[in-house]
Write a protein that holds these residues in place. Structure first.
Motif, PDB file in Angstrom:
ATOM      1  N   UNK A 139       0.828  -1.214   0.000  1.00 13.97           N
ATOM      2  CA  UNK A 139       0.000   0.000   0.000  1.00 13.97           C
ATOM      3  C   UNK A 139       0.863   1.266   0.000  1.00 13.97           C
ATOM      4  N   UNK A 140       0.206   2.389  -0.235  1.00 11.95           N
ATOM      5  CA  UNK A 140       0.901   3.685  -0.344  1.00 11.95           C
ATOM      6  C   UNK A 140       1.673   4.024   0.918  1.00 11.95           C
ATOM      7  N   UNK A 141       1.129   3.663   2.074  1.00 12.06           N
ATOM      8  CA  UNK A 141       1.800   3.973   3.342  1.00 12.06           C
ATOM      9  C   UNK A 141       3.135   3.239   3.452  1.00 12.06           C
ATOM     10  N   UNK A 142       3.183   1.987   2.987  1.00 15.64           N
ATOM     11  CA  UNK A 142       4.435   1.226   3.022  1.00 15.64           C
ATOM     12  C   UNK A 142       5.477   1.859   2.106  1.00 15.64           C
ATOM     13  N   UNK A 143       5.023   2.286   0.933  1.00 18.03           N
ATOM     14  CA  UNK A 143       5.932   2.919  -0.026  1.00 18.03           C
ATOM     15  C   UNK A 143       6.461   4.236   0.541  1.00 18.03           C
ATOM     16  N   UNK A 151       9.210  11.082  -4.944  1.00 16.11           N
ATOM     17  CA  UNK A 151       8.584   9.774  -4.740  1.00 16.11           C
ATOM     18  C   UNK A 151       7.844   9.297  -5.989  1.00 16.11           C
ATOM     19  N   UNK A 152       7.137  10.176  -6.659  1.00 19.56           N
ATOM     20  CA  UNK A 152       6.371   9.765  -7.840  1.00 19.56           C
ATOM     21  C   UNK A 152       7.250   9.173  -8.941  1.00 19.56           C
ATOM     22  N   UNK A 159       6.696   5.095   3.691  1.00 16.33           N
ATOM     23  CA  UNK A 159       7.584   4.783   4.809  1.00 16.33           C
ATOM     24  C   UNK A 159       8.965   4.355   4.307  1.00 16.33           C
ATOM     25  N   UNK A 160       9.008   3.497   3.299  1.00 14.21           N
ATOM     26  CA  UNK A 160      10.284   3.073   2.742  1.00 14.21           C
ATOM     27  C   UNK A 160      11.033   4.273   2.163  1.00 14.21           C
ATOM     28  N   UNK A 161      10.332   5.111   1.443  1.00 16.79           N
ATOM     29  CA  UNK A 161      10.938   6.288   0.829  1.00 16.79           C
ATOM     30  C   UNK A 161      11.550   7.178   1.908  1.00 16.79           C
ATOM     31  N   UNK A 162      10.780   7.468   2.959  1.00 13.05           N
ATOM     32  CA  UNK A 162      11.225   8.386   4.015  1.00 13.05           C
ATOM     33  C   UNK A 162      12.333   7.788   4.896  1.00 13.05           C
ATOM     34  N   UNK A 163      12.191   6.523   5.256  1.00 16.19           N
ATOM     35  CA  UNK A 163      13.087   5.926   6.255  1.00 16.19           C
ATOM     36  C   UNK A 163      14.313   5.231   5.670  1.00 16.19           C
ATOM     37  N   UNK A 164      14.242   4.825   4.395  1.00 14.99           N
ATOM     38  CA  UNK A 164      15.363   4.091   3.826  1.00 14.99           C
ATOM     39  C   UNK A 164      15.942   4.747   2.573  1.00 14.99           C
ATOM     40  N   UNK A 165      15.079   5.078   1.626  1.00  7.83           N
ATOM     41  CA  UNK A 165      15.547   5.569   0.340  1.00  7.83           C
ATOM     42  C   UNK A 165      16.198   6.945   0.442  1.00  7.83           C
TER      43      UNK A 165
END
Length: 181
Positions: free
Chosen positions: A119-123, A145-146, A125-131
């Motif tokens: 889901x969008x929330x997982x994406x 992100x887009x 979260x990954x973007x903010x916390x890892x990527x």
């Protein structure tokens, strides 16, 4: 039924790894032998699951594509034949190995993909916390992100597939009698 993984099975697997990944033809390191034996045990457990239920295999074209891809890695027919000889495998063995691998991958998809959603929330979260932190660490600005959403969704899906697969294999191993000598 009972199945045994022998050192010759491990060596045969290593010869296939040699051909497919350009590694060594012979394995002697005890930890590598254990690792390959573990993979062979997993393959046996998955095959038993495949045979115990209803499973429809993927199309022949998929397998043909995989086999062709394994050949096209080599610039000439002579280079391909040299790799087969160096690794101690035949084209028939490679085909059989790739056919089994293809069936197993289809079965894994059949077994672990249903109900999987990112889901969008997982994406986010990954973007903010890892990527973003990884990009900053490399001294680069993270793209919006887009622009990377689809790649991240695919990466998160792969992660989830691996987690589900690991959990499933762990469960299969607890149900099986496995002895290592």
């Amino acid at each position: 039924g009972k199945q045994v993984v022998t050192l010759s099975d491990v060596q045969r697997e290593q010869r296939m790894v040699c051909y497919l990944n350009e590694g060594d033809a012979l394995v002697t390191a005890p930890e590598r032998i254990r690792e390959l034996a573990g993979k062979l045990v997993d393959r046996i457990l998955i095959r038993q699951e495949m045979e115990s239920g209803v499973f429809v295999e993927g199309p022949q074209e998929e397998l043909d594509s995989v086999v062709l891809g394994s050949r096209l890695r080599f610039s000439t027919v002579a280079a391909h034949e040299a790799a087969l000889a160096r690794c101690g495998v035949t084209q028939k063995e490679v085909f059989a190995y790739l056919a089994l691998q293809s069936r197993i991958l289809d079965f894994i998809d059949f077994r672990v993909l249903p109900g999987m959603q990112i889901d969008s929330a997982e994406i986010q979260s990954y973007y903010d916390k890892e990527f973003v932190p990884a990009s900053q660490k490399r001294g680069q600005a993270a793209p919006p992100l887009d622009q990377v959403r689809d790649k991240m969704a695919a990466l998160l899906k792969d992660r989830q597939v691996n987690e589900r697969l690991d959990a499933w294999l762990k469960e299969l191993r607890t149900q099986a009698e496995i002895r290592i000598r």
